[in-house]
Design a protein around this motif. Structure first.
Motif, short mmCIF file in Angstrom:
data_model
loop_
_atom_site.label_atom_id
_atom_site.label_comp_id
_atom_site.label_asym_id
_atom_site.label_seq_id
_atom_site.Cartn_x
_atom_site.Cartn_y
_atom_site.Cartn_z
N CYS A 68 0.84 -1.20 0.00
CA CYS A 68 0.00 0.00 0.00
C CYS A 68 0.87 1.25 0.00
O CYS A 68 0.36 2.37 -0.03
N VAL A 69 2.19 1.08 0.06
CA VAL A 69 3.15 2.17 -0.11
C VAL A 69 4.09 1.74 -1.23
O VAL A 69 5.24 1.39 -0.99
N PRO A 70 3.62 1.78 -2.45
CA PRO A 70 4.42 1.23 -3.57
C PRO A 70 5.62 2.11 -3.89
O PRO A 70 5.60 3.31 -3.66
N ASN A 71 6.66 1.48 -4.40
CA ASN A 71 7.80 2.25 -4.88
C ASN A 71 7.95 2.13 -6.39
O ASN A 71 8.95 2.56 -6.97
N ALA A 72 6.97 1.55 -7.02
CA ALA A 72 7.00 1.39 -8.47
C ALA A 72 5.58 1.34 -9.01
O ALA A 72 4.63 1.16 -8.26
N SER A 73 5.49 1.53 -10.29
CA SER A 73 4.19 1.39 -10.95
C SER A 73 4.40 0.61 -12.24
O SER A 73 5.51 0.47 -12.73
N ILE A 74 3.32 0.13 -12.77
CA ILE A 74 3.39 -0.59 -14.04
C ILE A 74 2.66 0.23 -15.09
O ILE A 74 1.62 0.82 -14.82
N ARG A 75 3.25 0.30 -16.24
CA ARG A 75 2.59 0.98 -17.35
C ARG A 75 2.40 -0.03 -18.48
O ARG A 75 3.37 -0.56 -19.03
N LEU A 76 1.15 -0.30 -18.79
CA LEU A 76 0.85 -1.20 -19.89
C LEU A 76 0.85 -0.40 -21.18
O LEU A 76 0.24 0.66 -21.27
N CYS A 77 1.55 -0.89 -22.17
CA CYS A 77 1.64 -0.18 -23.44
C CYS A 77 0.42 -0.49 -24.30
O CYS A 77 -0.28 -1.47 -24.09
N ASP A 78 0.20 0.37 -25.29
CA ASP A 78 -0.92 0.14 -26.20
C ASP A 78 -0.79 -1.23 -26.86
O ASP A 78 -1.76 -1.93 -27.06
N ALA A 87 4.94 -4.18 -21.30
CA ALA A 87 4.62 -3.38 -20.13
C ALA A 87 5.93 -2.96 -19.49
O ALA A 87 6.98 -3.60 -19.68
N HIS A 88 5.90 -1.85 -18.78
CA HIS A 88 7.09 -1.37 -18.11
C HIS A 88 6.83 -1.25 -16.62
O HIS A 88 5.77 -0.78 -16.21
N VAL A 89 7.80 -1.67 -15.84
CA VAL A 89 7.77 -1.38 -14.41
C VAL A 89 8.67 -0.17 -14.21
O VAL A 89 9.84 -0.20 -14.60
N ILE A 90 8.11 0.87 -13.64
CA ILE A 90 8.83 2.13 -13.54
C ILE A 90 9.11 2.43 -12.07
O ILE A 90 8.20 2.53 -11.26
N VAL A 91 10.39 2.54 -11.76
CA VAL A 91 10.80 2.87 -10.39
C VAL A 91 11.57 4.18 -10.48
O VAL A 91 12.67 4.23 -11.01
N ALA A 92 10.96 5.24 -9.99
CA ALA A 92 11.57 6.54 -10.15
C ALA A 92 12.06 7.15 -8.84
O ALA A 92 12.70 8.18 -8.83
N CYS A 93 11.74 6.49 -7.74
CA CYS A 93 12.23 7.00 -6.46
C CYS A 93 13.51 6.25 -6.11
O CYS A 93 13.88 5.27 -6.76
N ASP A 94 14.20 6.72 -5.07
CA ASP A 94 15.41 6.05 -4.64
C ASP A 94 15.06 4.71 -4.01
O ASP A 94 14.20 4.63 -3.12
N VAL A 95 15.72 3.67 -4.47
CA VAL A 95 15.47 2.33 -3.93
C VAL A 95 16.81 1.74 -3.51
O VAL A 95 17.77 1.75 -4.27
N ALA A 96 16.86 1.24 -2.29
CA ALA A 96 18.10 0.66 -1.77
C ALA A 96 18.40 -0.65 -2.50
O ALA A 96 17.52 -1.26 -3.12
N GLU A 119 18.90 -3.69 -1.62
CA GLU A 119 18.16 -4.90 -1.27
C GLU A 119 16.66 -4.65 -1.12
O GLU A 119 15.91 -5.55 -0.71
N GLU A 120 16.24 -3.44 -1.41
CA GLU A 120 14.82 -3.11 -1.23
C GLU A 120 13.96 -3.79 -2.29
O GLU A 120 14.32 -3.83 -3.47
N GLU A 121 12.85 -4.32 -1.86
CA GLU A 121 11.96 -5.01 -2.78
C GLU A 121 11.18 -4.00 -3.63
O GLU A 121 10.72 -2.97 -3.13
N ILE A 122 11.04 -4.31 -4.89
CA ILE A 122 10.18 -3.51 -5.77
C ILE A 122 8.75 -3.98 -5.56
O ILE A 122 8.46 -5.17 -5.68
N VAL A 123 7.88 -3.05 -5.24
CA VAL A 123 6.48 -3.41 -4.95
C VAL A 123 5.52 -2.47 -5.68
O VAL A 123 5.80 -1.29 -5.87
#
Ligand SMILES: [Zn+2]
Length: 185
Positions: A49-59, A64-73, A75-79
């Protein structure tokens, strides 16, 4: 990302009822105008419920792309947040929705109460703004100015505190909750 399976509709998935594979497909697919998409890797990403990524489905539904634009450590899990409805909902509603739709109890920092105090305040404000927006809709074209002001404050704070989310246009969530009020301005 590679596409593993494309069903023609949700009905097709429901038609597979009974098997464990069908259950996994039903719980891990993404809805797309072309049908239900299941990705080899993206579909394995867990929810928060506090995601650090989003998914963008292409036309083109094969990508599809998983986009992580914030700082991620390192070993931090992408969620991802699995549902726009869930993102701005209060804890009880999030838990109910996640359990009924995906069959798990979320233990993210927001659900387990381990968020930093400043983040707790932010999410509480966003939850309240979303709730007031929902409550305002049935009243018709006349929107309470105080609710509009509250939502503007929420959006401004959101854009300040969670800029990576806004940059990524993941707020389609924004559209779900705030578009009606913007149209009435
Ligand atoms: Zn959670």
């Amino acid at each position: 990302m590679e596409l593993a399976h494309l069903a023609s509709s949700s009905d097709a998935l429901e038609g597979l009822c009974g098997s464990e594979a069908a259950s996994q497909i039903a719980q891990n697919h993404f809805v797309h105008p072309a049908g239900c998409l299941l990705f080899r890797r993206i579909s394995l990403i867990n929810h928060s419920c506090v995601p650090n990524a989003s998914i963008r489905l292409c036309d083109n539904e094969e990508f599809a792309h998983v986009i992580v634009a914030c700082d991620v450590a390192a070993e931090e899990e992408i969620v991802l947040c699995y549902s726009a409805t869930v993102l701005f909902a209060a804890r009880e509603m999030r838990q109910s929705e996640l359990h009924s739709r995906w069959g798990f109890t979320c233990e993210c920092a927001r659900c387990s109460g381990t968020l930093a105090e400043s983040e707790v305040d932010t999410w509480r404000m966003l939850e309240n703004a979303a709730l007031s927006a929902q409550n305002a809709k049935p009243r018709g074209p006349v929107v309470d100015p105080s609710i509009v002001a509250q939502q503007h404050e929420a959006l401004a704070r959101l854009e300040t505190l969670l800029p990576h989310l806004c940059e990524l246009e993941r707020f389609r969530f924004d559209a779900a909750y705030f578009a009606a009020e913007r149209c009435n301005m």
